[in-house]
Write an enzyme that holds these catalytic residues in place. Structure first.
Site, PDB file in Angstrom:
ATOM      1  N   GLU A  16     -50.280  23.527  27.555  1.00  0.00           N
ATOM      2  CA  GLU A  16     -50.999  24.213  26.483  1.00  0.00           C
ATOM      3  C   GLU A  16     -50.093  25.185  25.738  1.00  0.00           C
ATOM      4  OE1 GLU A  16     -55.088  26.734  25.592  1.00  0.00           O
ATOM      5  OE2 GLU A  16     -54.392  26.534  27.658  1.00  0.00           O
ATOM      6  N   GLU A  69     -63.424  26.265  24.630  1.00  0.00           N
ATOM      7  CA  GLU A  69     -62.787  27.453  25.199  1.00  0.00           C
ATOM      8  C   GLU A  69     -62.818  28.605  24.184  1.00  0.00           C
ATOM      9  OE1 GLU A  69     -58.947  28.480  27.963  1.00  0.00           O
ATOM     10  OE2 GLU A  69     -58.611  27.679  25.970  1.00  0.00           O
TER      11      GLU A  69
END
Length: 306
Positions: free
Chosen positions: A184, A281
């Site tokens: 990420e 998220e």
């Protein structure tokens, strides 16, 4: 289907069955079990706690009732084995796919993988091995990896070589189990000084590792802050992307609260035939039940692209 058209059909059907249209007015949208989505959006614990209650199992059931068929949990590894098992059983019963959880300790303020330090590498690999067991327990396929802070005393190319070497070793652990770590990139504004921040950088690393167990987590919020140009960057990185996460900018709240045209982004991802998950998220723009109902409304709107 447009929401207004859908509700109109519901009311028309009710009238056909002899149900007065005004009776529908007393129900809130969240009291209906919603139809499915075009893409597999994955909420997290706490996102609907006012509507569903504090119990994680109740929250999972609520998500399923709303049409969600996926779920992610960054903190899953820190939850008790008993709770992990209960969550896994519920996800099987409700046909919910488990999304990402964080696989290892993230070094936010000091280098670890970028340093090439052997002790830190061994610590990372041991945590990956632990995460394999967690993934098996909850039927997970993906786990999040963040390489940590830059090593400011080394050239970026040396740091990159160190990271690639660690990820190759981690891939050797994951490949026999069919598991994938997703790298990420995080934005420089919220997380200054991290080694991995851009999608082309993640793409280059994944190509170098060259393993089905090392792919990209393309967080749309982070990449909007870092580089923008979302759809072209998704297109360029496509063959190494295994997972998406969502958040609008500024604020990192649900779609429709910021500058990102999520309707078009989701439409593009869908047009590519994407069958994976998109983790929600982000926080809720409003608090309490009102905020949770707003999240449901936002995803109905952003997903209404066909």
């Amino acid at each position: 289907m447009k929401r207004r058209k859908f509700l109109g059909q519901v009311i028309t059907a009710g009238a056909t069955m002899g149900i007065a249209p005004q009776l529908f007015a007393k129900f809130k949208p969240t009291e209906f079990i919603q139809p499915g989505f075009n893409l597999h959006y994955a909420p997290h614990l706490g996102m609907f706690q006012h509507l569903a209650g504090e119990d994680p199992i109740d929250q999972l059931n609520f998500m399923a009732d709303q049409g969600f068929r996926a779920f992610e949990d960054n903190d899953l590894k820190n939850r008790s084995t008993s709770l992990q098992n209960k969550m896994a059983d519920t996800m099987v019963k409700r046909e919910i796919t488990m999304g990402v959880f964080v696989a290892h300790k993230i070094y936010w303020d000091e280098p670890n993988l970028a340093s090439g330090d052997q002790n830190l590498r061994e610590e990372f690999l041991a945590q990956i091995k632990e995460s394999v067991e967690v993934a098996k327990r909850v039927n997970a396929k993906w786990m999040t990896v963040v390489p940590g802070h830059k090593d400011l005393r080394q050239h970026i190319k040396y740091q990159t070589a160190h990271v690639i070497e660690s990820l190759k070793m981690a891939s050797e652990i994951l490949e026999p189990h069919g598991l994938t770590m997703v790298l990420e990139p995080l934005n420089f504004r919220d997380h200054p000084g991290l080694f991995l921040s851009e999608s082309p950088q993640a793409y280059e690393i994944c190509k170098a590792v060259s393993s089905p167990s090392c792919k990209i987590l393309f967080d749309i919020y982070h990449q909007q802050v870092t580089e923008g140009n979302l759809i072209p960057n998704i297109e360029s990185s496509w063959d190494e992307i295994a997972y998406f996460q969502i958040g609008d900018n500024p604020g990192r709240k649900e779609p429709t609260t910021g500058e990102i045209n999520y309707n078009n982004v989701f439409k593009f991802i869908h047009s590519k035939g994407y069958k994976g998950l998109l983790g929600m998220e982000h926080g809720n723009h409003l608090s309490g039940k009102e905020g949770e109902e707003a999240v449901l409304k936002a995803y109905r709107s952003a997903d209404d692209f066909i």
